[in-house]
Design an enzyme around this catalytic site. Sequence first.
Site, PDB file in Angstrom:
ATOM      1  N   ASP A  96       0.797  -1.230   0.000  1.00  0.00           N
ATOM      2  CA  ASP A  96       0.000   0.000   0.000  1.00  0.00           C
ATOM      3  C   ASP A  96       0.829   1.279   0.000  1.00  0.00           C
ATOM      4  O   ASP A  96       0.330   2.340   0.381  1.00  0.00           O
ATOM      5  CB  ASP A  96      -0.912  -0.003   1.239  1.00  0.00           C
ATOM      6  CG  ASP A  96      -0.118  -0.091   2.544  1.00  0.00           C
ATOM      7  OD1 ASP A  96       1.124  -0.027   2.496  1.00  0.00           O
ATOM      8  OD2 ASP A  96      -0.743  -0.228   3.612  1.00  0.00           O
ATOM      9  N   GLU A 118      -0.147  -9.022  -1.250  1.00  0.00           N
ATOM     10  CA  GLU A 118      -0.758  -8.465  -0.028  1.00  0.00           C
ATOM     11  C   GLU A 118      -1.948  -7.582  -0.408  1.00  0.00           C
ATOM     12  O   GLU A 118      -2.121  -6.455   0.062  1.00  0.00           O
ATOM     13  CB  GLU A 118       0.258  -7.688   0.822  1.00  0.00           C
ATOM     14  CG  GLU A 118      -0.139  -7.580   2.277  1.00  0.00           C
ATOM     15  CD  GLU A 118       0.789  -6.676   3.071  1.00  0.00           C
ATOM     16  OE1 GLU A 118       0.649  -5.460   2.981  1.00  0.00           O
ATOM     17  OE2 GLU A 118       1.667  -7.200   3.797  1.00  0.00           O
ATOM     18  N   GLU A 132      -2.349   5.082   2.989  1.00  0.00           N
ATOM     19  CA  GLU A 132      -2.215   3.681   2.547  1.00  0.00           C
ATOM     20  C   GLU A 132      -3.532   3.020   2.181  1.00  0.00           C
ATOM     21  O   GLU A 132      -3.579   2.191   1.270  1.00  0.00           O
ATOM     22  CB  GLU A 132      -1.492   2.859   3.625  1.00  0.00           C
ATOM     23  CG  GLU A 132      -0.004   3.170   3.777  1.00  0.00           C
ATOM     24  CD  GLU A 132       0.282   4.353   4.698  1.00  0.00           C
ATOM     25  OE1 GLU A 132      -0.690   4.957   5.227  1.00  0.00           O
ATOM     26  OE2 GLU A 132       1.464   4.691   4.891  1.00  0.00           O
ATOM     27  N   HIS A 217       5.449   4.961  13.031  1.00  0.00           N
ATOM     28  CA  HIS A 217       5.755   5.874  11.930  1.00  0.00           C
ATOM     29  C   HIS A 217       4.534   6.362  11.175  1.00  0.00           C
ATOM     30  O   HIS A 217       4.678   7.083  10.182  1.00  0.00           O
ATOM     31  CB  HIS A 217       6.709   5.191  10.943  1.00  0.00           C
ATOM     32  CG  HIS A 217       6.081   4.027  10.245  1.00  0.00           C
ATOM     33  ND1 HIS A 217       5.263   4.174   9.147  1.00  0.00           N
ATOM     34  CD2 HIS A 217       6.096   2.702  10.509  1.00  0.00           C
ATOM     35  CE1 HIS A 217       4.830   2.986   8.762  1.00  0.00           C
ATOM     36  NE2 HIS A 217       5.314   2.077   9.569  1.00  0.00           N
ATOM     37  N   ARG A 219       1.602   8.234   9.423  1.00  0.00           N
ATOM     38  CA  ARG A 219       1.342   9.655   9.193  1.00  0.00           C
ATOM     39  C   ARG A 219       0.180  10.173  10.030  1.00  0.00           C
ATOM     40  O   ARG A 219       0.202  11.296  10.508  1.00  0.00           O
ATOM     41  CB  ARG A 219       1.031   9.888   7.713  1.00  0.00           C
ATOM     42  CG  ARG A 219       2.273  10.140   6.876  1.00  0.00           C
ATOM     43  CD  ARG A 219       1.899  10.283   5.407  1.00  0.00           C
ATOM     44  NE  ARG A 219       2.972  10.880   4.628  1.00  0.00           N
ATOM     45  CZ  ARG A 219       4.084  10.263   4.266  1.00  0.00           C
ATOM     46  NH1 ARG A 219       4.308   9.025   4.652  1.00  0.00           N
ATOM     47  NH2 ARG A 219       4.992  10.881   3.547  1.00  0.00           N
ATOM     48  N   HIS A 250      12.219   5.339  13.678  1.00  0.00           N
ATOM     49  CA  HIS A 250      12.100   5.516  12.224  1.00  0.00           C
ATOM     50  C   HIS A 250      12.802   6.810  11.809  1.00  0.00           C
ATOM     51  O   HIS A 250      12.794   7.796  12.559  1.00  0.00           O
ATOM     52  CB  HIS A 250      10.603   5.570  11.888  1.00  0.00           C
ATOM     53  CG  HIS A 250      10.274   5.401  10.433  1.00  0.00           C
ATOM     54  ND1 HIS A 250      10.515   6.378   9.506  1.00  0.00           N
ATOM     55  CD2 HIS A 250       9.708   4.359   9.765  1.00  0.00           C
ATOM     56  CE1 HIS A 250      10.100   5.953   8.309  1.00  0.00           C
ATOM     57  NE2 HIS A 250       9.615   4.723   8.441  1.00  0.00           N
TER      58      HIS A 250
HETATM   59  C1  UD1 Z   1       6.509   4.868   4.127  1.00  0.00           C
HETATM   60  C2  UD1 Z   1       5.166   4.459   3.523  1.00  0.00           C
HETATM   61  C3  UD1 Z   1       4.356   3.653   4.528  1.00  0.00           C
HETATM   62  C4  UD1 Z   1       5.167   2.494   5.085  1.00  0.00           C
HETATM   63  C5  UD1 Z   1       6.478   3.032   5.643  1.00  0.00           C
HETATM   64  C6  UD1 Z   1       7.335   1.900   6.145  1.00  0.00           C
HETATM   65  C7  UD1 Z   1       3.962   5.917   1.965  1.00  0.00           C
HETATM   66  C8  UD1 Z   1       3.109   7.108   1.791  1.00  0.00           C
HETATM   67  N1  UD1 Z   1       4.388   5.637   3.216  1.00  0.00           N
HETATM   68  O1  UD1 Z   1       6.263   5.793   5.184  1.00  0.00           O
HETATM   69  O2  UD1 Z   1       3.192   3.144   3.896  1.00  0.00           O
HETATM   70  O3  UD1 Z   1       4.413   1.876   6.098  1.00  0.00           O
HETATM   71  O4  UD1 Z   1       7.185   3.730   4.611  1.00  0.00           O
HETATM   72  O5  UD1 Z   1       8.379   2.357   6.941  1.00  0.00           O
HETATM   73  O6  UD1 Z   1       4.277   5.243   1.004  1.00  0.00           O
HETATM   74  N2  UD1 Z   1      13.725   8.640   5.638  1.00  0.00           N
HETATM   75  C9  UD1 Z   1      15.111   8.601   5.636  1.00  0.00           C
HETATM   76  N3  UD1 Z   1      15.728   7.426   5.284  1.00  0.00           N
HETATM   77  C10 UD1 Z   1      15.056   6.305   4.982  1.00  0.00           C
HETATM   78  C11 UD1 Z   1      13.648   6.340   5.010  1.00  0.00           C
HETATM   79  C12 UD1 Z   1      12.996   7.512   5.319  1.00  0.00           C
HETATM   80  O7  UD1 Z   1      15.761   9.602   5.919  1.00  0.00           O
HETATM   81  O8  UD1 Z   1      15.679   5.276   4.676  1.00  0.00           O
HETATM   82  C13 UD1 Z   1      13.042   9.910   5.969  1.00  0.00           C
HETATM   83  C14 UD1 Z   1      13.132  10.936   4.830  1.00  0.00           C
HETATM   84  O9  UD1 Z   1      13.179  12.209   5.393  1.00  0.00           O
HETATM   85  C15 UD1 Z   1      11.804  10.716   4.082  1.00  0.00           C
HETATM   86  C16 UD1 Z   1      10.895  10.486   5.261  1.00  0.00           C
HETATM   87  O10 UD1 Z   1      11.646   9.667   6.160  1.00  0.00           O
HETATM   88  O11 UD1 Z   1      11.442  11.800   3.266  1.00  0.00           O
HETATM   89  C17 UD1 Z   1       9.561   9.890   4.960  1.00  0.00           C
HETATM   90  O12 UD1 Z   1       9.674   8.750   4.156  1.00  0.00           O
HETATM   91  P1  UD1 Z   1       8.351   8.231   3.364  1.00  0.00           P
HETATM   92  O13 UD1 Z   1       8.706   7.025   2.588  1.00  0.00           O
HETATM   93  O14 UD1 Z   1       7.702   9.359   2.649  1.00  0.00           O
HETATM   94  O15 UD1 Z   1       7.322   7.896   4.524  1.00  0.00           O
HETATM   95  P2  UD1 Z   1       7.375   6.825   5.664  1.00  0.00           P
HETATM   96  O16 UD1 Z   1       6.818   7.476   6.875  1.00  0.00           O
HETATM   97  O17 UD1 Z   1       8.701   6.199   5.732  1.00  0.00           O
HETATM   98  N1  UDP Z   2      11.914  -3.678  11.004  1.00  0.00           N
HETATM   99  C1  UDP Z   2      13.302  -3.736  10.881  1.00  0.00           C
HETATM  100  N2  UDP Z   2      14.061  -2.885  11.647  1.00  0.00           N
HETATM  101  C2  UDP Z   2      13.504  -1.991  12.515  1.00  0.00           C
HETATM  102  C3  UDP Z   2      12.098  -1.928  12.614  1.00  0.00           C
HETATM  103  C4  UDP Z   2      11.332  -2.785  11.825  1.00  0.00           C
HETATM  104  O1  UDP Z   2      13.841  -4.539  10.117  1.00  0.00           O
HETATM  105  O2  UDP Z   2      14.248  -1.253  13.190  1.00  0.00           O
HETATM  106  C5  UDP Z   2      11.086  -4.565  10.154  1.00  0.00           C
HETATM  107  C6  UDP Z   2       9.957  -5.322  10.842  1.00  0.00           C
HETATM  108  O3  UDP Z   2      10.400  -6.575  11.334  1.00  0.00           O
HETATM  109  C7  UDP Z   2       8.923  -5.461   9.730  1.00  0.00           C
HETATM  110  C8  UDP Z   2       9.125  -4.219   8.899  1.00  0.00           C
HETATM  111  O4  UDP Z   2      10.429  -3.722   9.216  1.00  0.00           O
HETATM  112  O5  UDP Z   2       9.194  -6.587   8.898  1.00  0.00           O
HETATM  113  C9  UDP Z   2       8.081  -3.186   9.223  1.00  0.00           C
HETATM  114  O6  UDP Z   2       8.415  -1.962   8.649  1.00  0.00           O
HETATM  115  P1  UDP Z   2       7.660  -0.626   9.018  1.00  0.00           P
HETATM  116  O7  UDP Z   2       7.099  -0.713  10.397  1.00  0.00           O
HETATM  117  O8  UDP Z   2       8.584   0.487   8.711  1.00  0.00           O
HETATM  118  O9  UDP Z   2       6.490  -0.558   7.924  1.00  0.00           O
HETATM  119  P2  UDP Z   2       5.001  -1.136   7.839  1.00  0.00           P
HETATM  120  O10 UDP Z   2       5.058  -2.595   8.041  1.00  0.00           O
HETATM  121  O11 UDP Z   2       4.173  -0.427   8.878  1.00  0.00           O
HETATM  122  O12 UDP Z   2       4.556  -0.751   6.463  1.00  0.00           O
END
Ligand code: UD1
Ligand code: UDP
Length: 377
Positions: A96, A118, A132, A217, A219, A250
């Site tokens: 998603d 999924e 999502e 994490h 939103r 995160h």
């Molecule tokens: C995203 C997904 C969410 C998923 C989550 C898993 C969308 C809208 N959101 O949310 O569905 O559950 O990932 O974790 O698709 N950032 C870093 N380094 C990284 C990753 C993120 O610095 O490796 C920071 C950056 O500032 C980035 C921000 O996090 O712009 C947000 O990342 P983004 O992918 O937009 O949203 P998530 O909250 O990570």
């Molecule tokens: N996870 C990881 N390291 C961490 C936190 C989570 O490898 O520090 C793994 C966790 O076991 C799961 C996945 O990341 O498989 C979940 O990711 P996240 O919570 O970012 O996203 P979501 O599942 O909510 O989309």
Amino acid sequence: MKRVLFVFGTRPEAIKIAPLIHKFKNDQAFVTKICVSAQHRQMLDQILSIFKIVPDYDLNAMKPNQTLFDLSSFILSKLNDVLDDFNPDLVFVHGDTTTAMIASMAAFYKQIKIAHVEAGLRTNKLYSPFPEEANRQIIGVLANYHFVPTQNAKENLLKENKNPENIIVVGNTVIDSLLFMKEELEKNSILKEQILKELARYYHFNEERKIILVTGHRRENFGQGFQDLCKALKQLALNNENVDIIYPVHLNPNVHEVVNAMLKDIKNVFLIPPLRYEEFVYLMDKSYFIITDSGGIQEEAPSLSKPILVTRNDTERPEAVQAGSAKLVGTDTQKIVQEAQRLLEDTKEYEKMSKNVNPYGDGKASEKILEYLKQKG
Ligand code: UD1
Ligand code: UDP
């Protein structure tokens, strides 16, 4: 030979799609290529290295704290070139995320078939989880094959009048990855040593102390929700000196700025960077229970017999709640403290929630997807 493109961009997509990629790469019936949007960067690269996945295309989309507008438009325009270059017969997307939704849109514009892994999870509330729920529904409209994890997810799609022939119940590939990692941890003593050494940078295990593992994490929890969660964690830490709270934070600035500001000075709260998957699985296994808003962790915790308090008001994964191993607690400070305290003090309640249940499959989801598509020809 069928040409198959996998498109993904975040940590959880990578964890969940990795076993499927390996299945396709090892099968001569398919030419398989990988495109990462790199919506996440560091958190994605950790997983690519663990599962030894080398992308053929890397869109390098991550920019600090970018908007959904920037992210979506960037990925969509870059995918135009990737699809022209590889010209796949089938595009795989997972779950998603914005990457998944945009990739399905891109494939649709080129009239390329879409396989959605999924599929079928629903809250039926467009703003929860945001964005999502809408992303997953949009992919559902465009997809040709819906690989659903549970019967409940299948029923969600039947209610939307999707063709039953294209809905295939396979379980969730997250269990494939989790079982693979659990097995690695059991048989690979060098890996275990490495994990302990790495985790020792942040935390020293002590059998006498219970661990509450926390992640978050979403939103829809930014702002007040995270502040209220942090207040609850602070109260729990101060009330329970024999308990340690470990929180791999995160990298999203909306998360780590609040969490660091509110919790960094509490001695039994350990704020640590995101962990590699094998370290995180190890830590889940060592924890007493988990507080999280994560989708993936809601799926993993029940098969590790760990109770979870879910800091959300709705979940598109009701199976763990129905099985009794998860509770929705939202971000209300008092509710979180009350339910966590109950788990710490009430052994019967703890035992009730820590049954080993596995509503999300048997670890063979990837195999089933591959076999299904091979038979389709
Ligand atoms: C995203 C997904 C969410 C998923 C989550 C898993 C969308 C809208 N959101 O949310 O569905 O559950 O990932 O974790 O698709 N950032 C870093 N380094 C990284 C990753 C993120 O610095 O490796 C920071 C950056 O500032 C980035 C921000 O996090 O712009 C947000 O990342 P983004 O992918 O937009 O949203 P998530 O909250 O990570
Ligand atoms: N996870 C990881 N390291 C961490 C936190 C989570 O490898 O520090 C793994 C966790 O076991 C799961 C996945 O990341 O498989 C979940 O990711 P996240 O919570 O970012 O996203 P979501 O599942 O909510 O989309």
